[in-house]
Structures are given as C-alpha cells and as structure tokens.
Design an enzyme around this catalytic site. Structure first.
Site, PDB file in Angstrom:
ATOM      1  N   ARG A  30       0.980  -1.224   0.079  1.00 60.28           N
ATOM      2  CA  ARG A  30      -0.071  -0.021  -0.150  1.00 60.28           C
ATOM      3  C   ARG A  30       1.006   0.973   0.636  1.00 60.28           C
ATOM      4  NH1 ARG A  30      -5.062  -1.455  -0.333  1.00 60.28           N
ATOM      5  NH2 ARG A  30      -5.401  -3.431   1.391  1.00 60.28           N
ATOM      6  N   ASP A  31       0.574   2.142  -0.749  1.00 55.88           N
ATOM      7  CA  ASP A  31       1.293   4.083  -1.005  1.00 55.88           C
ATOM      8  C   ASP A  31       0.697   4.275   0.698  1.00 55.88           C
ATOM      9  OD1 ASP A  31       1.905   5.763  -2.970  1.00 55.88           O
ATOM     10  OD2 ASP A  31       1.457   6.448  -1.553  1.00 55.88           O
ATOM     11  N   ILE A  32       2.092   4.535   0.853  1.00 52.16           N
ATOM     12  CA  ILE A  32       2.186   5.151   2.611  1.00 52.16           C
ATOM     13  C   ILE A  32       1.231   6.698   2.870  1.00 52.16           C
ATOM     14  CG2 ILE A  32       4.369   6.804   1.723  1.00 52.16           C
ATOM     15  CD1 ILE A  32       5.326   5.591   4.736  1.00 52.16           C
ATOM     16  N   ASN A  88       4.265   7.168 -13.416  1.00 48.68           N
ATOM     17  CA  ASN A  88       4.622   8.321 -14.076  1.00 48.68           C
ATOM     18  C   ASN A  88       6.793   8.028 -14.603  1.00 48.68           C
ATOM     19  OD1 ASN A  88       2.960  10.146 -12.610  1.00 48.68           O
ATOM     20  ND2 ASN A  88       3.387   9.723 -10.528  1.00 48.68           N
ATOM     21  N   GLU A  96       8.300  10.887  -7.704  1.00 48.81           N
ATOM     22  CA  GLU A  96       9.121  11.711  -6.985  1.00 48.81           C
ATOM     23  C   GLU A  96       9.849  10.535  -5.923  1.00 48.81           C
ATOM     24  OE1 GLU A  96       6.977  12.332  -3.983  1.00 48.81           O
ATOM     25  OE2 GLU A  96       5.588  13.596  -4.578  1.00 48.81           O
ATOM     26  N   VAL A  97      10.367   8.602  -6.959  1.00 51.20           N
ATOM     27  CA  VAL A  97      10.499   7.684  -6.374  1.00 51.20           C
ATOM     28  C   VAL A  97      10.822   6.535  -7.658  1.00 51.20           C
ATOM     29  CG1 VAL A  97      11.016   5.909  -5.157  1.00 51.20           C
ATOM     30  CG2 VAL A  97       9.140   7.113  -4.328  1.00 51.20           C
ATOM     31  N   HIS A 101       7.725   2.100 -11.052  1.00 47.13           N
ATOM     32  CA  HIS A 101       6.490   1.808 -10.088  1.00 47.13           C
ATOM     33  C   HIS A 101       5.281   1.608 -10.162  1.00 47.13           C
ATOM     34  CE1 HIS A 101       7.573   6.027  -8.453  1.00 47.13           C
ATOM     35  NE2 HIS A 101       6.044   5.861  -7.730  1.00 47.13           N
ATOM     36  N   HIS A 103       0.957   2.896 -10.074  1.00 46.75           N
ATOM     37  CA  HIS A 103       0.340   2.722  -9.359  1.00 46.75           C
ATOM     38  C   HIS A 103      -0.986   1.589  -9.872  1.00 46.75           C
ATOM     39  CE1 HIS A 103       2.195   6.221  -7.605  1.00 46.75           C
ATOM     40  NE2 HIS A 103       2.843   6.366  -8.562  1.00 46.75           N
TER      41      HIS A 103
HETATM   42  P1  AMP Z   1       5.803   8.476  -7.485  1.00 44.98           P
HETATM   43  O1  AMP Z   1       5.288  10.424  -7.690  1.00 44.98           O
HETATM   44  O2  AMP Z   1       4.593   8.241  -8.876  1.00 44.98           O
HETATM   45  O3  AMP Z   1       6.837   8.750  -7.807  1.00 44.98           O
HETATM   46  O4  AMP Z   1       5.000   8.009  -6.544  1.00 44.98           O
HETATM   47  C1  AMP Z   1       5.574   7.170  -5.457  1.00 44.98           C
HETATM   48  C2  AMP Z   1       5.069   7.348  -4.201  1.00 44.98           C
HETATM   49  O5  AMP Z   1       5.609   6.638  -3.400  1.00 44.98           O
HETATM   50  C3  AMP Z   1       4.113   8.172  -3.998  1.00 44.98           C
HETATM   51  O6  AMP Z   1       2.497   7.996  -3.859  1.00 44.98           O
HETATM   52  C4  AMP Z   1       4.303   8.227  -2.081  1.00 44.98           C
HETATM   53  O7  AMP Z   1       3.215   8.197  -1.204  1.00 44.98           O
HETATM   54  C5  AMP Z   1       4.949   7.032  -2.560  1.00 44.98           C
HETATM   55  N1  AMP Z   1       5.561   6.182  -1.018  1.00 44.98           N
HETATM   56  C6  AMP Z   1       6.939   6.752  -0.896  1.00 44.98           C
HETATM   57  N2  AMP Z   1       7.832   6.470   0.312  1.00 44.98           N
HETATM   58  C7  AMP Z   1       7.037   5.068   0.156  1.00 44.98           C
HETATM   59  C8  AMP Z   1       6.752   3.796   1.577  1.00 44.98           C
HETATM   60  N3  AMP Z   1       8.373   3.980   2.164  1.00 44.98           N
HETATM   61  N4  AMP Z   1       5.897   2.989   1.373  1.00 44.98           N
HETATM   62  C9  AMP Z   1       4.979   2.858   0.577  1.00 44.98           C
HETATM   63  N5  AMP Z   1       4.651   3.782  -0.886  1.00 44.98           N
HETATM   64  C10 AMP Z   1       5.472   5.678  -0.639  1.00 44.98           C
END
Ligand code: AMP
Ligand code: ZN
Length: 115
Positions: A30-32, A88, A96-97, A101, A103
C-alpha cells in the site's frame, strides 16, 4: 539493488512492509500516502529507475505486473467498479521515487484522466 533506493529496501525486506503480493520478480504494497481509497504500488524487485529504462528483456516482467494489477484489483474490491493503473516517468510526470512503480488506484469515481 540500489543502496540508496527506498523501494529496493522495501522489495528486499531491508525495510519491513506488508506485501499484498510478492513473488521472485514483483512486489506490491500500500502507498504510504494514499490518494484514493485503494492505492497500491506494484514494483519490479529489480532496480529499474523508470519506464524510460525498460528494454525488450523486461517484456515478460511488465506483463506479469499487469496480471498482478488485475489480481489485486479483484482482491481489493475494485474489479467491477473500475480502477486506474499508471506510472509516472521523469520530471514532468512528477515522479518522486526513481524505481519503476505502478499506482493501482480506485475505490471511488476517479474523474477525468489528467489533472
Ligand atoms: P511517484 O510520484 O509516482 O514517484 O510516486 C511515489 C509514491 O511512493 C508516492 O505516492 C508516495 O506516497 C509513495 N511512497 C514513498 N515512500 C513510500 C514508502 N516507504 N512506502 C509506501 N509508499 C511510499
Ligand atoms: Zn530501487
């Protein structure tokens, strides 16, 4: 595995998390910070920074991720109501990450595609 990558740490178990799905190639959790009632992240365990970095060798992996998304949609009650699967890629997307991944979001009407 990239040493400084949060999703590599989650996928490897270095940071414990509850997986909704796991096999040798793919993990889901699950997304945090969920933006919808259902907000699940599906990732390859291998460190692939984004969709921009896939190659034909990843074809089966990406197919598996789609099948995992379908399974998780059913298990989380949105198979009938509908859902969205998105990734993304790069700066303009707001990624961001930097670990590929997808969603899986749903659980209410999502509205028009882009905001
Ligand atoms: P993106 O903007 O597509 O890179 O999405 C990155 C997603 O990772 C965001 O929705 C964050 O809330 C989620 N996220 C970041 N760190 C964690 C974590 N430790 N566990 C679960 N989700 C995370
Ligand atoms: Zn990574």
């Amino acid at each position: 595995m990239a040493d400084d990558c949060i999703f590599c740490k989650l996928a490897s178990g270095a940071i414990p998390t509850d997986f909704l799905y796991e096999d040798e190639d793919v993990a889901a959790f699950r997304d945090i910070s969920p933006r919808q009632p259902v907000h699940i992240l599906i990732i390859p365990k291998a460190h692939i920074p984004s969709l921009a970095d896939i190659t034909p060798e990843h074809q089966a992996l990406l197919g598996k991720i789609c099948l995992v998304a379908k399974k998780l949609a059913a298990e989380n009650g949105v198979a009938e109501s509908g859902y969205r699967l998105l990734t993304n890629c790069g700066a303009d997307s707001g990624q961001e990450v930097p670990h590929l991944h997808f969603h899986l979001i749903g659980g209410q009407y999502l509205g028009p595609f882009c905001s």
